[in-house]
Motif scaffolding. Structure first.
Motif, mmCIF file in Angstrom:
data_model
loop_
_atom_site.group_PDB
_atom_site.id
_atom_site.type_symbol
_atom_site.label_atom_id
_atom_site.label_comp_id
_atom_site.label_asym_id
_atom_site.label_seq_id
_atom_site.Cartn_x
_atom_site.Cartn_y
_atom_site.Cartn_z
ATOM 1 N N TYR A 229 36.383 2.834 75.819
ATOM 2 C CA TYR A 229 36.864 1.858 75.184
ATOM 3 C C TYR A 229 36.606 1.680 73.642
ATOM 4 N N THR B 161 40.153 2.964 70.118
ATOM 5 C CA THR B 161 40.924 2.581 68.913
ATOM 6 C C THR B 161 41.500 3.554 67.758
ATOM 7 N N ASP C 235 44.677 -2.888 74.665
ATOM 8 C CA ASP C 235 43.582 -3.296 73.745
ATOM 9 C C ASP C 235 43.758 -2.664 72.375
ATOM 10 N N VAL C 236 44.307 -1.026 72.557
ATOM 11 C CA VAL C 236 44.393 -0.294 71.363
ATOM 12 C C VAL C 236 45.670 -0.943 70.658
ATOM 13 N N GLU D 111 44.576 -4.045 68.767
ATOM 14 C CA GLU D 111 43.656 -3.981 67.491
ATOM 15 C C GLU D 111 44.248 -3.190 66.488
ATOM 16 N N SER D 112 45.280 -2.117 66.885
ATOM 17 C CA SER D 112 45.810 -1.362 65.946
ATOM 18 C C SER D 112 46.941 -2.197 64.904
#
Length: 355
Positions: free
Chosen positions: A249, A253, A274-275, A278-279
């Protein structure tokens, strides 16, 4: 005939001379040629009369003894201050607040001010329509602002009281206040302190002993985030998989393909989301929150730091996206009524007629 020793006449002893009587001298002419004057015998101090004790050398004792006493007092004072500083009671020690030390005097003054403010608000609540609601709001506000946990006791609702105690305990950084809350909230409050302490000390074992599951996982992830992948191999077998998942995790990223290494399909999907989140690029800056970005407002000539540039009661974003009015002109149709006034009255701000 019995021998008789020759009797040598002895001159009588001169009378004793007083110390202040000058010694008689003779000039060189009183002696013959080549004769040096006889040496003058030293004058001995007068003997101490019998029965009179010798004077004690107080001056010497005072000079040397007094100096030693001063040094001893200074040493004692320094030692006393050091010991007192190390053993000062908790109430006299400054506490830390957001990285800065808070003196006991400033802390006491703030608490006293909060208590006075609560009493004033309590008196004002007597005229409120709902006394209990007014009192609860005042207690919660002043307890958290002045960090006075005693004011939380004025809250009759148990949920509000627990919330108040938790907030004051976290603000003051005082773990002992957690015990004043209900059992479940006290356990959570204690877990927060234990988790933060374990993270500061980089103590993974203490992290795993945190009672609250959410705080325990947060602590675990925070410590793992500072390690490399080889660290997982040093952990007990039951922790290695958790450690590997946290590492994936953390590193996904910068490398989304790592999400595929997760064994659970739900975790792989969560990691991918999540990636992406966040990106994603951050949204355009909208300093005044009027719905128009700062860059857009700069191009239009409106104020990016003020939501209603022309002061007509409509935000710049509303005028552009909803009403089609000019955000730089308070009366777009020039009829003498402001755009906001016309909209609230149900009239068209861009001309005649109703909306």
């Amino acid at each position: 005939m019995q021998y008789q020793p020759e009797q040598i006449p002895v001159s009588p002893a001169p009378p004793p001379r007083r110390p202040d009587t000058p010694i008689p001298t003779r000039s060189g002419s009183d002696y013959g040629a080549g004769q040096a004057p006889p040496p003058v015998p030293p004058v001995a101090p007068p003997p101490t009369p019998p029965g009179v004790p010798r004077e004690f050398p107080w001056k010497t004792v005072i000079i040397f003894g007094g100096s030693g006493l001063v040094v001893a007092l200074l040493v004692f004072g320094v030692v006393f201050l050091l010991v007192r500083g190390r053993r000062a009671p908790e109430a006299e020690r400054p506490r830390e607040e957001k990285g800065a030390a808070v003196s006991p005097a400033a802390d006491a003054a703030r608490q006293a001010a909060a208590k006075r403010a609560f009493e004033e608000a309590k008196a004002a609540c007597a005229n409120a329509a709902d006394y209990e609601t007014c009192l609860a709001a005042a207690a919660l506000r002043e307890a958290t602002r002045g960090e006075v946990v005693e004011l939380c006791d004025a809250l009759t609702d148990s949920t509000q009281r627990d919330r108040c105690i938790l907030e004051v305990a976290l603000r003051r950084g005082d773990e002992h206040l957690c015990a004043r809350a209900s059992e479940s909230v006290a356990a959570y409050c204690t877990s927060v302190f234990q988790s933060e302490r374990a993270k500061r000390n980089d103590d993974l074992e203490a992290c795993l002993a945190v009672p609250d599951a959410l705080q325990r996982e947060s602590c675990f992830a925070a410590i793992i985030a500072t390690k490399d992948r080889a660290f997982c191999g040093t952990l007990p077998e039951e922790l290695r998989e958790r450690c590997a998942v946290s590492m994936i995790y953390r590193d996904a990223t910068g490398n989304p393909e790592l999400c595929e290494e997760l064994p659970d399909p739900a975790e792989r999907e969560s990691c991918a989301q999540d990636v992406v989140r966040e990106s994603a690029p951050p949204p355009p800056l909208d300093s005044d929150g009027d719905g128009l970005s700062d860059d857009d407002e700069t191009q239009r000539g409106t104020n990016p730091a003020h939501a209603d540039s022309d002061g007509d009661g409509l935000s710049d974003g509303e005028e552009i996206t909803r009403w089609g009015t000019d955000p730089k002109n308070a009366d777009t149709d020039g009829d003498g009524f402001g755009d906001g006034t016309e909209v609230r009255a149900g009239y068209n701000p861009n001309g005649e007629g109703r909306l």
